[in-house]
Design a protein around this motif. Structure first.
Motif, mmCIF file in Angstrom:
data_model
loop_
_atom_site.group_PDB
_atom_site.id
_atom_site.type_symbol
_atom_site.label_atom_id
_atom_site.label_comp_id
_atom_site.label_asym_id
_atom_site.label_seq_id
_atom_site.Cartn_x
_atom_site.Cartn_y
_atom_site.Cartn_z
ATOM 1 N N VAL A 11 101.441 17.082 -8.981
ATOM 2 C CA VAL A 11 100.330 16.845 -8.051
ATOM 3 C C VAL A 11 100.778 17.135 -6.617
ATOM 4 C CG1 VAL A 11 98.815 15.053 -7.082
ATOM 5 C CG2 VAL A 11 99.171 15.183 -9.553
ATOM 6 N N ILE A 12 101.974 16.698 -6.240
ATOM 7 C CA ILE A 12 102.476 16.915 -4.880
ATOM 8 C C ILE A 12 102.672 18.406 -4.618
ATOM 9 C CG2 ILE A 12 104.457 16.576 -3.349
ATOM 10 C CD1 ILE A 12 104.731 13.749 -4.608
ATOM 11 N N TYR A 13 103.363 19.093 -5.554
ATOM 12 C CA TYR A 13 103.599 20.533 -5.372
ATOM 13 C C TYR A 13 102.285 21.321 -5.398
ATOM 14 C CZ TYR A 13 108.579 19.586 -5.991
ATOM 15 O OH TYR A 13 109.853 19.119 -5.844
ATOM 16 N N GLY A 14 101.376 20.938 -6.270
ATOM 17 C CA GLY A 14 100.062 21.597 -6.327
ATOM 18 C C GLY A 14 99.303 21.410 -5.026
ATOM 19 N N GLY A 15 99.393 20.204 -4.458
ATOM 20 C CA GLY A 15 98.725 19.926 -3.185
ATOM 21 C C GLY A 15 99.294 20.765 -2.058
ATOM 22 N N ILE A 16 100.623 20.924 -2.041
ATOM 23 C CA ILE A 16 101.263 21.738 -1.007
ATOM 24 C C ILE A 16 100.823 23.203 -1.127
ATOM 25 C CG2 ILE A 16 103.489 22.653 -0.209
ATOM 26 C CD1 ILE A 16 104.712 19.897 -0.977
ATOM 27 N N ILE A 17 100.808 23.727 -2.342
ATOM 28 C CA ILE A 17 100.386 25.117 -2.562
ATOM 29 C C ILE A 17 98.916 25.291 -2.177
ATOM 30 C CG2 ILE A 17 99.982 26.867 -4.344
ATOM 31 C CD1 ILE A 17 102.548 25.812 -5.702
ATOM 32 N N PHE A 19 97.215 23.554 -0.001
ATOM 33 C CA PHE A 19 97.131 23.468 1.456
ATOM 34 C C PHE A 19 97.517 24.802 2.100
ATOM 35 C CE2 PHE A 19 99.241 22.773 5.550
ATOM 36 C CZ PHE A 19 98.199 22.201 6.257
ATOM 37 N N ILE A 20 98.598 25.418 1.615
ATOM 38 C CA ILE A 20 99.055 26.695 2.161
ATOM 39 C C ILE A 20 97.994 27.777 1.939
ATOM 40 C CG2 ILE A 20 100.771 28.543 1.906
ATOM 41 C CD1 ILE A 20 102.826 26.302 1.325
ATOM 42 N N LEU A 21 97.402 27.837 0.740
ATOM 43 C CA LEU A 21 96.360 28.827 0.441
ATOM 44 C C LEU A 21 95.135 28.635 1.328
ATOM 45 C CD1 LEU A 21 96.504 29.075 -3.447
ATOM 46 C CD2 LEU A 21 97.081 30.844 -1.801
ATOM 47 N N ILE A 22 94.696 27.401 1.464
ATOM 48 C CA ILE A 22 93.504 27.124 2.283
ATOM 49 C C ILE A 22 93.783 27.469 3.744
ATOM 50 C CG2 ILE A 22 92.027 25.266 3.167
ATOM 51 C CD1 ILE A 22 92.246 24.008 0.332
ATOM 52 N N ALA A 23 94.970 27.105 4.248
ATOM 53 C CA ALA A 23 95.317 27.422 5.630
ATOM 54 C C ALA A 23 95.366 28.938 5.846
ATOM 55 C CB ALA A 23 96.659 26.784 5.995
ATOM 56 N N SER A 24 95.895 29.678 4.877
ATOM 57 C CA SER A 24 95.950 31.141 4.993
ATOM 58 C C SER A 24 94.557 31.742 5.025
ATOM 59 C CB SER A 24 96.740 31.735 3.822
ATOM 60 O OG SER A 24 98.072 31.284 3.848
ATOM 61 N N ILE A 25 93.681 31.274 4.162
ATOM 62 C CA ILE A 25 92.302 31.790 4.115
ATOM 63 C C ILE A 25 91.584 31.493 5.421
ATOM 64 C CG2 ILE A 25 90.056 31.519 2.982
ATOM 65 C CD1 ILE A 25 91.664 31.124 0.334
ATOM 66 N N ILE A 26 91.730 30.283 5.922
ATOM 67 C CA ILE A 26 91.077 29.920 7.190
ATOM 68 C C ILE A 26 91.620 30.794 8.322
ATOM 69 C CG2 ILE A 26 90.886 28.102 8.935
ATOM 70 C CD1 ILE A 26 90.696 26.097 6.579
ATOM 71 N N GLY A 27 92.926 31.038 8.331
ATOM 72 C CA GLY A 27 93.523 31.902 9.346
ATOM 73 C C GLY A 27 92.956 33.311 9.300
#
Length: 169
Positions: A11-17, A19-27
Motif C-alpha cells: 500500500v505504501i509503495y503503491g501510494g508513492i508510485i 503520487f509520482i504518476l499524478i504529479a507527472s500528469i499534472i505537470g
C-alpha cells in the motif's frame, strides 16, 4: 537475503508510485496550458507575404512566376513561367497548378501547356486554363510541382502542401 513485503508495504509503495504518476500528469497539463510568451519590444513581426502576379517563388525544383491571369465567364486563363533551379534535368508535369476559391474549393486544369523536361537553368512559358463556376470568387493559384505526391496525397486523403498565389481574381 530474503525480504518479505507485507500488505502495508504494498500500500505504501503503491501510494508513492500513484503520487509520482499524478504529479507527472499534472505537470504535463500545466506545461501544455502555458500561454505563449508575448513579445513587448522590437520591430513588429509581419506575416510572410503570399506571392502575387509577377512575383517569383520556388516550389520544389522549379522557380515560378505567374505573369498574367484573366477571366471570361467560367474560363480562367493563367500565364506562367517555370525555371528548373535544380542541378540536373527535371520533369515539370502538367497539372502542377490548381485554382482555389475563397470557399476553399479546388479546381483542376482544363488545359496545361506548362510542362516538359527542363535542363538546369532552362525556363519555359505556358498557359493553363480552368473551368470554374461563374460565381466562384477570390480565386488564387495553388501550385505543387510534385504532381505524383499530390495525386497520391489526394487519393489517401492527405493534405498536400501548395504554394498559394494571389492572382487578383
Amino acid at each position: 537475503m530474503n525480504i518479505k513485503l507485507t500488505k502495508k508495504d504494498y500500500v505504501i509503495y503503491g501510494g508513492i508510485i500513484a503520487f509520482i504518476l499524478i504529479a507527472s500528469i499534472i505537470g504535463l497539463i500545466i506545461d501544455n496550458n502555458k500561454s505563449p510568451s508575448i513579445r513587448t519590444s522590437g520591430p513588429p513581426i509581419e506575416a510572410p507575404k503570399s506571392p502575387g502576379l509577377n512575383d517569383t517563388f520556388t516550389d520544389g525544383k522549379f522557380a515560378y512566376t505567374i505573369t498574367e491571369a484573366s477571366r471570361e465567364g467560367n474560363t480562367v486563363t493563367v500565364k506562367a513561367r517555370a525555371k528548373n533551379i535544380a542541378s540536373k534535368a527535371e520533369t515539370l508535369y502538367g497539372g502542377t497548378m490548381r485554382l482555389r476559391d475563397a470557399s476553399g474549393n479546388l479546381y483542376d486544369k482544363d488545359r496545361d501547356s506548362l510542362n516538359g523536361t527542363l535542363n538546369p537553368g532552362i525556363e519555359i512559358d505556358g498557359v493553363i486554363t480552368f473551368e470554374v463556376p461563374e460565381d466562384a470568387r477570390g480565386l488564387k493559384a495553388a501550385v505543387n510541382t510534385n504532381s505524383i505526391e499530390s495525386a497520391v496525397g489526394n487519393k489517401l486523403g492527405n493534405d498536400v502542401k501548395y504554394t498559394i498565389v494571389d492572382i487578383g481574381l
